[in-house]
Design an enzyme around this catalytic site. Structure first.
Site, PDB file in Angstrom:
ATOM      1  N   SER A  63     -28.078 -34.297  18.948  1.00 45.15           N
ATOM      2  CA  SER A  63     -27.976 -35.784  18.960  1.00 45.15           C
ATOM      3  C   SER A  63     -29.416 -36.549  18.624  1.00 45.15           C
ATOM      4  CB  SER A  63     -27.414 -36.542  20.216  1.00 45.15           C
ATOM      5  OG  SER A  63     -27.991 -35.998  21.158  1.00 45.15           O
ATOM      6  N   CYS A  93     -18.759 -34.540  18.926  1.00 44.07           N
ATOM      7  CA  CYS A  93     -19.884 -33.987  19.564  1.00 44.07           C
ATOM      8  C   CYS A  93     -20.870 -34.844  19.569  1.00 44.07           C
ATOM      9  CB  CYS A  93     -19.928 -32.420  19.473  1.00 44.07           C
ATOM     10  SG  CYS A  93     -20.610 -31.586  20.904  1.00 44.07           S
ATOM     11  N   ARG A 113     -24.696 -36.076  28.134  1.00 44.82           N
ATOM     12  CA  ARG A 113     -25.283 -35.043  26.936  1.00 44.82           C
ATOM     13  C   ARG A 113     -24.797 -33.950  27.917  1.00 44.82           C
ATOM     14  NH1 ARG A 113     -30.523 -35.401  24.482  1.00 44.82           N
ATOM     15  NH2 ARG A 113     -29.554 -33.495  23.258  1.00 44.82           N
ATOM     16  N   ILE A 142     -18.898 -27.190  22.601  1.00 45.00           N
ATOM     17  CA  ILE A 142     -20.146 -26.455  22.485  1.00 45.00           C
ATOM     18  C   ILE A 142     -21.266 -27.636  23.217  1.00 45.00           C
ATOM     19  CG2 ILE A 142     -21.716 -25.373  21.302  1.00 45.00           C
ATOM     20  CD1 ILE A 142     -19.385 -24.936  18.989  1.00 45.00           C
ATOM     21  N   ARG A 143     -21.584 -27.095  24.394  1.00 41.14           N
ATOM     22  CA  ARG A 143     -22.648 -28.266  25.096  1.00 41.14           C
ATOM     23  C   ARG A 143     -22.336 -29.344  24.947  1.00 41.14           C
ATOM     24  NH1 ARG A 143     -25.199 -24.431  22.219  1.00 41.14           N
ATOM     25  NH2 ARG A 143     -25.922 -25.550  20.767  1.00 41.14           N
ATOM     26  N   HIS A 178     -15.147 -29.941  18.857  1.00 39.93           N
ATOM     27  CA  HIS A 178     -15.209 -29.588  17.285  1.00 39.93           C
ATOM     28  C   HIS A 178     -14.232 -29.542  16.504  1.00 39.93           C
ATOM     29  CE1 HIS A 178     -19.843 -29.228  17.163  1.00 39.93           C
ATOM     30  NE2 HIS A 178     -19.802 -29.095  18.746  1.00 39.93           N
ATOM     31  N   GLU A 180     -13.650 -29.111  13.574  1.00 36.66           N
ATOM     32  CA  GLU A 180     -13.999 -28.279  12.104  1.00 36.66           C
ATOM     33  C   GLU A 180     -14.092 -26.980  12.553  1.00 36.66           C
ATOM     34  OE1 GLU A 180     -16.011 -29.864  14.211  1.00 36.66           O
ATOM     35  OE2 GLU A 180     -17.994 -29.021  13.883  1.00 36.66           O
TER      36      GLU A 180
END
Ligand code: GLN
Length: 197
Positions: A63, A93, A113, A142-143, A178, A180
């Site tokens: 980010s 995300c 975050r 993911i994180r 995510h 995608e």
């Protein structure tokens, strides 16, 4: 925006033009999913790329890097004008973080975050996302951030460990995960339908 996926818009050339912010991060898989869902994807790098879009995806990545990229390309005002025109936006995300109050201010949320901590840096869960997919969907985190606070008018569509991971306010939807990265294309189909003029 339609309430749920399922209106099964046929995949066809000449679908809605949907931008994918391509300054950093995982934009390529969004482009592929959008194509499969019948949209015409547009990689967004400069403000002129936002002109005439029917929808916009802010993808995952880092980010802080994405925010700096938006700033150096002068993309903020173009994205805000897209939003002001009530055109759909999907943040995933890092894109959720960037869409929030502390960055572009497209949706009235604050985010935390890397919220799930070290042990859970990456994980998958089957979750239900209200109004977007029927039944459950495999979500890859993911994180990932979670939503720390929501303003009035923000609907929570899904939670994991009692924290919102999918939220919507008007034409803006933000997901911690995510969509995608799995072959399941239902979220992109829902978004493409939402972007039909
Ligand atoms: N941890 C990243 C951030 O805070 C987001 C991770 C992602 O997009 N997969 O920007």
């Amino acid at each position: 925006m339609p309430d749920a996926a399922g209106s099964d818009q046929p995949a066809s050339a000449g679908g809605p033009r949907i931008g994918v912010l391509a300054v950093q991060g995982g934009f390529q898989r969004h482009v592929e999913h959008l194509t499969e869902a019948g949209a015409e994807p547009v990689e967004v790098r400069i403000p002129a790329d936002v002109d005439g879009l029917d929808g916009l995806i802010l993808p995952g990545g880092e980010s802080t890097t994405i925010t700096m990229g938006i700033e150096s390309a002068g993309l903020g005002p173009a994205i805000q004008a897209h939003h002001a025109a009530d055109l759909p936006i999907l943040g995933t995300c890092a894109g959720m973080i960037v869409a929030g109050r502390e960055h572009l201010g497209l949706i009235d949320i604050t985010t935390k975050r890397n919220a799930f901590g070290r042990q859970l840096a990456s994980f998958e869960d089957d979750i239900e996302v209200e109004g977007i997919v029927d039944g459950s969907i495999r979500a890859v985190f993911i994180r990932a951030p979670w939503v720390e606070s929501t303003g009035k008018g923000v609907e929570v569509l899904a939670e994991v460990r009692e924290h919102p991971v999918a939220v919507r306010q008007g034409t803006v939807t933000a997901l911690s995960f995510h969509p995608e990265l799995t072959p399941d294309n239902r979220i992109h189909k829902w978004f493409v339908n939402a972007c039909h003029k």
